[in-house]
Motif scaffolding. Structure first.
Motif, PDB file in Angstrom:
ATOM      1  N   ARG A 116       0.787  -1.223   0.000  1.00  8.62           N
ATOM      2  CA  ARG A 116       0.000   0.000   0.000  1.00  8.62           C
ATOM      3  C   ARG A 116       0.822   1.277   0.000  1.00  8.62           C
ATOM      4  NH1 ARG A 116      -4.631  -1.968   2.954  1.00  8.62           N
ATOM      5  NH2 ARG A 116      -5.448  -3.575   1.614  1.00  8.62           N
ATOM      6  N   SER A 117       2.117   1.193  -0.265  1.00  9.64           N
ATOM      7  CA  SER A 117       2.940   2.407  -0.267  1.00  9.64           C
ATOM      8  C   SER A 117       3.776   2.487  -1.532  1.00  9.64           C
ATOM      9  CB  SER A 117       3.866   2.436   0.951  1.00  9.64           C
ATOM     10  OG  SER A 117       3.110   2.547   2.137  1.00  9.64           O
ATOM     11  N   VAL A 118       3.851   3.685  -2.076  1.00  8.86           N
ATOM     12  CA  VAL A 118       4.712   3.992  -3.210  1.00  8.86           C
ATOM     13  C   VAL A 118       5.778   4.928  -2.657  1.00  8.86           C
ATOM     14  CG1 VAL A 118       4.854   5.125  -5.466  1.00  8.86           C
ATOM     15  CG2 VAL A 118       2.819   3.772  -4.861  1.00  8.86           C
ATOM     16  N   TYR A 119       7.043   4.529  -2.798  1.00  9.20           N
ATOM     17  CA  TYR A 119       8.149   5.319  -2.259  1.00  9.20           C
ATOM     18  C   TYR A 119       8.804   6.146  -3.359  1.00  9.20           C
ATOM     19  CZ  TYR A 119       7.473   2.486   1.866  1.00  9.20           C
ATOM     20  OH  TYR A 119       6.920   1.881   2.967  1.00  9.20           O
ATOM     21  N   PHE A 120       9.346   7.285  -2.966  1.00  4.65           N
ATOM     22  CA  PHE A 120       9.934   8.227  -3.917  1.00  4.65           C
ATOM     23  C   PHE A 120      11.363   8.549  -3.518  1.00  4.65           C
ATOM     24  CE2 PHE A 120       5.398   8.799  -3.948  1.00  4.65           C
ATOM     25  CZ  PHE A 120       5.087   8.972  -5.281  1.00  4.65           C
ATOM     26  N   SER A 121      12.152   8.976  -4.511  1.00  5.07           N
ATOM     27  CA  SER A 121      13.491   9.446  -4.187  1.00  5.07           C
ATOM     28  C   SER A 121      13.420  10.876  -3.674  1.00  5.07           C
ATOM     29  CB  SER A 121      14.444   9.345  -5.377  1.00  5.07           C
ATOM     30  OG  SER A 121      13.811   9.339  -6.582  1.00  5.07           O
ATOM     31  N   TYR A 122      14.537  11.335  -3.166  1.00  6.67           N
ATOM     32  CA  TYR A 122      14.623  12.657  -2.549  1.00  6.67           C
ATOM     33  C   TYR A 122      14.151  13.745  -3.511  1.00  6.67           C
ATOM     34  CZ  TYR A 122      16.588  16.836  -0.443  1.00  6.67           C
ATOM     35  OH  TYR A 122      16.750  18.088   0.089  1.00  6.67           O
ATOM     36  N   ASP A 123      13.273  14.619  -3.002  1.00  8.16           N
ATOM     37  CA  ASP A 123      12.781  15.786  -3.732  1.00  8.16           C
ATOM     38  C   ASP A 123      12.185  15.408  -5.089  1.00  8.16           C
ATOM     39  OD1 ASP A 123      12.268  18.507  -3.740  1.00  8.16           O
ATOM     40  OD2 ASP A 123      14.125  18.996  -4.783  1.00  8.16           O
ATOM     41  N   ASN A 124      11.458  14.279  -5.130  1.00  9.38           N
ATOM     42  CA  ASN A 124      10.944  13.734  -6.378  1.00  9.38           C
ATOM     43  C   ASN A 124       9.497  13.293  -6.199  1.00  9.38           C
ATOM     44  OD1 ASN A 124      10.422  11.891  -8.569  1.00  9.38           O
ATOM     45  ND2 ASN A 124      12.637  11.756  -8.875  1.00  9.38           N
ATOM     46  N   PHE A 125       8.709  13.361  -7.278  1.00 10.10           N
ATOM     47  CA  PHE A 125       7.333  12.869  -7.229  1.00 10.10           C
ATOM     48  C   PHE A 125       6.991  12.045  -8.470  1.00 10.10           C
ATOM     49  CE2 PHE A 125       7.378  17.267  -8.644  1.00 10.10           C
ATOM     50  CZ  PHE A 125       6.624  17.244  -9.817  1.00 10.10           C
ATOM     51  N   ILE A 126       7.994  11.392  -9.049  1.00 14.28           N
ATOM     52  CA  ILE A 126       7.786  10.516 -10.203  1.00 14.28           C
ATOM     53  C   ILE A 126       7.616   9.086  -9.703  1.00 14.28           C
ATOM     54  CG2 ILE A 126       8.827   9.590 -12.302  1.00 14.28           C
ATOM     55  CD1 ILE A 126      10.306  12.309 -12.549  1.00 14.28           C
ATOM     56  N   VAL A 127       6.525   8.430 -10.141  1.00 16.04           N
ATOM     57  CA  VAL A 127       6.255   7.051  -9.725  1.00 16.04           C
ATOM     58  C   VAL A 127       7.202   6.123 -10.479  1.00 16.04           C
ATOM     59  CG1 VAL A 127       4.525   5.213  -9.661  1.00 16.04           C
ATOM     60  CG2 VAL A 127       3.840   7.588  -9.243  1.00 16.04           C
ATOM     61  N   ARG A 147       6.848   8.943   0.719  1.00 21.70           N
ATOM     62  CA  ARG A 147       5.925   7.928   0.221  1.00 21.70           C
ATOM     63  C   ARG A 147       4.528   8.503   0.014  1.00 21.70           C
ATOM     64  NH1 ARG A 147       5.621   8.151   5.527  1.00 21.70           N
ATOM     65  NH2 ARG A 147       3.659   7.633   6.517  1.00 21.70           N
ATOM     66  N   THR A 148       3.727   7.717  -0.725  1.00 21.59           N
ATOM     67  CA  THR A 148       2.283   7.915  -0.777  1.00 21.59           C
ATOM     68  C   THR A 148       1.657   6.601  -0.347  1.00 21.59           C
ATOM     69  OG1 THR A 148       2.299   9.593  -2.501  1.00 21.59           O
ATOM     70  CG2 THR A 148       0.292   8.310  -2.285  1.00 21.59           C
ATOM     71  N   ASP A 149       0.808   6.663   0.670  1.00 21.60           N
ATOM     72  CA  ASP A 149       0.104   5.480   1.164  1.00 21.60           C
ATOM     73  C   ASP A 149      -1.272   5.413   0.528  1.00 21.60           C
ATOM     74  OD1 ASP A 149       2.199   4.741   2.937  1.00 21.60           O
ATOM     75  OD2 ASP A 149       1.483   6.193   4.407  1.00 21.60           O
ATOM     76  N   ILE A 150      -1.687   4.200   0.193  1.00 26.09           N
ATOM     77  CA  ILE A 150      -3.023   3.958  -0.359  1.00 26.09           C
ATOM     78  C   ILE A 150      -3.875   3.463   0.789  1.00 26.09           C
ATOM     79  CG2 ILE A 150      -4.385   2.628  -2.008  1.00 26.09           C
ATOM     80  CD1 ILE A 150      -1.758   2.360  -3.666  1.00 26.09           C
ATOM     81  N   ALA A 151      -4.881   4.237   1.154  1.00 27.83           N
ATOM     82  CA  ALA A 151      -5.731   3.896   2.311  1.00 27.83           C
ATOM     83  C   ALA A 151      -7.143   3.585   1.849  1.00 27.83           C
ATOM     84  CB  ALA A 151      -5.746   5.053   3.306  1.00 27.83           C
ATOM     85  N   TYR A 152      -7.580   2.367   2.158  1.00 31.32           N
ATOM     86  CA  TYR A 152      -8.964   1.966   1.942  1.00 31.32           C
ATOM     87  C   TYR A 152      -9.712   2.157   3.246  1.00 31.32           C
ATOM     88  CZ  TYR A 152      -7.676  -0.431  -2.413  1.00 31.32           C
ATOM     89  OH  TYR A 152      -7.246  -0.727  -3.678  1.00 31.32           O
ATOM     90  N   PRO A 153     -10.857   2.794   3.239  1.00 30.06           N
ATOM     91  CA  PRO A 153     -11.606   2.961   4.500  1.00 30.06           C
ATOM     92  C   PRO A 153     -11.952   1.601   5.100  1.00 30.06           C
ATOM     93  CG  PRO A 153     -12.563   4.279   2.754  1.00 30.06           C
ATOM     94  CD  PRO A 153     -11.531   3.400   2.116  1.00 30.06           C
ATOM     95  N   SER A 154     -11.809   1.506   6.379  1.00 33.20           N
ATOM     96  CA  SER A 154     -12.146   0.324   7.176  1.00 33.20           C
ATOM     97  C   SER A 154     -11.457  -0.947   6.726  1.00 33.20           C
ATOM     98  CB  SER A 154     -13.663   0.101   7.233  1.00 33.20           C
ATOM     99  OG  SER A 154     -14.145  -0.354   5.975  1.00 33.20           O
ATOM    100  N   VAL A 155     -10.282  -0.840   6.135  1.00 36.70           N
ATOM    101  CA  VAL A 155      -9.470  -2.010   5.797  1.00 36.70           C
ATOM    102  C   VAL A 155      -8.193  -1.891   6.594  1.00 36.70           C
ATOM    103  CG1 VAL A 155      -8.200  -3.217   4.003  1.00 36.70           C
ATOM    104  CG2 VAL A 155     -10.415  -2.217   3.501  1.00 36.70           C
ATOM    105  N   HIS A 156      -7.842  -2.941   7.286  1.00 41.67           N
ATOM    106  CA  HIS A 156      -6.675  -2.903   8.162  1.00 41.67           C
ATOM    107  C   HIS A 156      -5.431  -3.294   7.421  1.00 41.67           C
ATOM    108  CE1 HIS A 156      -9.655  -2.448  11.213  1.00 41.67           C
ATOM    109  NE2 HIS A 156     -10.200  -3.569  10.838  1.00 41.67           N
TER     110      HIS A 156
END
Length: 170
Positions: free
Chosen positions: A62-73, A161-170
């Motif tokens: 559920r996480s996409v990680y990025f390099s320093y000062d970057n927002f390219i997937v 990072r960007t986390d993908i959060a689904y409501p009420s999913v653990h």
């Protein structure tokens, strides 16, 4: 002839008023004691989508990680994002929140903007795979929600990072 009390006729009267429930439009669920071949439903009818928390499935990540000062997937997240996109397109009532984050370096304002750009980059990737924009919310937490709290590169990597959060999913 002897008269019987009226309450003795009540079960007969109620049985005559009962109705049979209507037959469902879809076929009934197969019994578990039937052979596997007869339990299978046509693949065209509904795709098999594993549970969200199935660790063998890419959607468990559920996480996409990025390099320093970057927002390219990075390309290494494409398969995972395709799996999330497939789930969302097959479940139009589902929604996700993309939570953009940054490491502690830089101002709060800068990191909020960078976190938003990261969340929006993941959103764009999902929409390119067919997910309607209405199913996705992109927010930024900047540096306010670190995954790791040391003040060195190994922690900063976890926080970009960007986390993908689904409501009420653990």
């Amino acid at each position: 002839m002897q008269k019987l009390p009226a309450f003795l006729f009540l079960p007969v009267l109620l049985a005559g008023c009962s109705s049979t429930p209507p037959v469902a439009a879809t076929s009934p669920a197969p019994k578990q004691d039937q052979p596997a071949e007869s339990r299978q439903v046509s693949a065209a009818a509904k795709p098999v989508i594993p549970a969200l928390n199935d660790l063998a499935d890419d959607r468990a990540k559920r996480s996409v990680y990025f390099s320093y000062d970057n927002f390219i997937v990075d390309e290494k997240y494409k398969q995972m994002l395709r799996a999330h996109a497939s789930y969302l397109t097959h479940n139009p009532a589902s929604h996700i929140t993309l939570q953009g984050n940054a490491d502690e370096r830089g101002s709060s304002e800068y990191n909020l903007a960078l976190g938003q750009k990261r969340a929006e980059a993941v959103r764009k990737s999902l929409t390119l795979h067919g997910v309607p924009d209405r199913q996705i919310e992109a927010v930024s937490f900047g540096k306010e929600r670190p995954a790791a709290t040391c003040h060195e590169e190994k922690c900063w990597q976890e926080n970009r990072r960007t986390d993908i959060a689904y409501p009420s999913v653990h």
